[in-house]
Design a protein around this motif. Structure first.
Motif, PDB file in Angstrom:
ATOM      1  N   THR A  50      33.163   2.305 -22.979  1.00 18.04           N
ATOM      2  CA  THR A  50      32.322   3.441 -23.871  1.00 18.04           C
ATOM      3  C   THR A  50      33.103   3.546 -24.107  1.00 18.04           C
ATOM      4  O   THR A  50      34.319   4.652 -23.600  1.00 18.04           O
ATOM      5  CB  THR A  50      31.448   4.082 -23.014  1.00 18.04           C
ATOM      6  OG1 THR A  50      30.310   3.621 -23.020  1.00 18.04           O
ATOM      7  CG2 THR A  50      30.442   4.993 -24.734  1.00 18.04           C
ATOM      8  N   TYR A  51      32.974   4.231 -25.711  1.00 15.97           N
ATOM      9  CA  TYR A  51      34.605   4.699 -26.478  1.00 15.97           C
ATOM     10  C   TYR A  51      33.775   6.421 -27.422  1.00 15.97           C
ATOM     11  O   TYR A  51      33.265   5.722 -28.152  1.00 15.97           O
ATOM     12  CB  TYR A  51      35.270   4.076 -27.727  1.00 15.97           C
ATOM     13  CG  TYR A  51      36.187   4.157 -28.923  1.00 15.97           C
ATOM     14  CD1 TYR A  51      37.436   4.568 -28.740  1.00 15.97           C
ATOM     15  CD2 TYR A  51      35.953   5.600 -30.013  1.00 15.97           C
ATOM     16  CE1 TYR A  51      38.711   4.439 -29.373  1.00 15.97           C
ATOM     17  CE2 TYR A  51      36.602   5.755 -30.510  1.00 15.97           C
ATOM     18  CZ  TYR A  51      37.956   5.700 -30.457  1.00 15.97           C
ATOM     19  OH  TYR A  51      39.027   5.636 -31.246  1.00 15.97           O
ATOM     20  N   SER A  52      34.240   7.005 -26.382  1.00 22.91           N
ATOM     21  CA  SER A  52      33.530   8.129 -27.155  1.00 22.91           C
ATOM     22  C   SER A  52      34.348   9.446 -27.713  1.00 22.91           C
ATOM     23  O   SER A  52      35.385  10.061 -27.509  1.00 22.91           O
ATOM     24  CB  SER A  52      33.132   9.124 -26.079  1.00 22.91           C
ATOM     25  OG  SER A  52      31.738   8.408 -24.815  1.00 22.91           O
ATOM     26  N   THR A  79      35.219  12.737 -30.497  1.00 17.19           N
ATOM     27  CA  THR A  79      34.918  14.107 -31.046  1.00 17.19           C
ATOM     28  C   THR A  79      35.680  13.806 -31.948  1.00 17.19           C
ATOM     29  O   THR A  79      37.322  14.310 -31.507  1.00 17.19           O
ATOM     30  CB  THR A  79      35.010  15.151 -29.839  1.00 17.19           C
ATOM     31  OG1 THR A  79      34.082  14.394 -28.657  1.00 17.19           O
ATOM     32  CG2 THR A  79      34.373  15.929 -29.865  1.00 17.19           C
ATOM     33  N   ALA A 115      30.587  15.068 -28.993  1.00 23.06           N
ATOM     34  CA  ALA A 115      30.906  13.297 -28.530  1.00 23.06           C
ATOM     35  C   ALA A 115      29.786  12.076 -29.518  1.00 23.06           C
ATOM     36  O   ALA A 115      28.947  12.109 -28.450  1.00 23.06           O
ATOM     37  CB  ALA A 115      31.379  12.980 -27.184  1.00 23.06           C
ATOM     38  N   ASP A 134      29.967   7.922 -28.929  1.00 24.55           N
ATOM     39  CA  ASP A 134      29.573   7.004 -28.399  1.00 24.55           C
ATOM     40  C   ASP A 134      29.316   5.450 -29.178  1.00 24.55           C
ATOM     41  O   ASP A 134      28.849   5.570 -29.675  1.00 24.55           O
ATOM     42  CB  ASP A 134      28.977   6.337 -27.131  1.00 24.55           C
ATOM     43  CG  ASP A 134      28.760   8.275 -25.911  1.00 24.55           C
ATOM     44  OD1 ASP A 134      29.928   8.821 -25.835  1.00 24.55           O
ATOM     45  OD2 ASP A 134      28.308   7.882 -25.179  1.00 24.55           O
ATOM     46  N   LYS A 142      30.031   1.011 -28.071  1.00 28.47           N
ATOM     47  CA  LYS A 142      29.865   0.581 -26.925  1.00 28.47           C
ATOM     48  C   LYS A 142      30.543  -1.150 -26.779  1.00 28.47           C
ATOM     49  O   LYS A 142      30.937  -1.568 -28.219  1.00 28.47           O
ATOM     50  CB  LYS A 142      28.475  -0.128 -26.874  1.00 28.47           C
ATOM     51  CG  LYS A 142      27.785   0.886 -26.606  1.00 28.47           C
ATOM     52  CD  LYS A 142      27.270   2.311 -25.122  1.00 28.47           C
ATOM     53  CE  LYS A 142      26.715   3.108 -24.591  1.00 28.47           C
ATOM     54  NZ  LYS A 142      26.906   4.443 -23.590  1.00 28.47           N
ATOM     55  N   ASN A 194      28.630   0.995 -32.256  1.00 30.40           N
ATOM     56  CA  ASN A 194      27.354   1.886 -32.886  1.00 30.40           C
ATOM     57  C   ASN A 194      26.716   2.495 -34.025  1.00 30.40           C
ATOM     58  O   ASN A 194      26.977   2.839 -34.972  1.00 30.40           O
ATOM     59  CB  ASN A 194      27.568   3.695 -32.416  1.00 30.40           C
ATOM     60  CG  ASN A 194      26.295   4.682 -32.236  1.00 30.40           C
ATOM     61  OD1 ASN A 194      25.661   4.582 -32.669  1.00 30.40           O
ATOM     62  ND2 ASN A 194      26.909   5.928 -31.922  1.00 30.40           N
TER      63      ASN A 194
END
Length: 128
Positions: free
Chosen positions: A57-59, A61, A70, A72, A74, A87
């Protein structure tokens, strides 16, 4: 994704885009992405890449967006050194892609629908 660790940048006529990545542990990378014009930081984003079981996962903020929470994305594709995170429920972007061109060059691309139109912005960066 160990190749991502380090300092990356793209110089533009109106400023410099920088990304800095570090490996926190076996399952987490942390990064910062920011754009600096002549003397001010215009955009700042903190990023986490987190592996949980089989899911990466690339989160992201961004200060002043999404109540500073944040968002997310996938991992949906990992082919030929190109990593795509999605997303589809996010306003923009819906897709973030990192392509490893060489050990010291990458292209980060954000894309998706913005105001009803398909939009894409690419950022070629070099390792410093």
């Amino acid at each position: 994704m160990d190749w991502l660790v380090g300092n990356w940048e793209q110089k533009l006529p109106d400023g410099t885009l920088k990304e800095t990545w570090a490996k926190e542990n076996d399952s987490t990378f942390s990064g910062n992405s920011y754009f600096i014009n002549t003397k001010d930081t215009v955009h700042f984003e903190s990023i986490k890449l987190t592996q949980k079981a089989e899911e990466l996962t690339y989160s992201a903020t961004v200060v002043g967006q999404n109540n500073d929470e944040a968002v997310d994305f996938k991992l949906t594709s990992d082919v030929d050194n190109t990593f795509t995170f999605e997303n589809l429920a996010h306003d923009y972007p819906q897709k973030i892609t990192y392509k490893k061109v060489t050990s010291d060059r990458l292209i980060a691309t954000v894309s998706g629908k913005q105001q009803g139109k398909q939009t894409q912005e690419s950022y070629p960066m070099s390792k410093k």
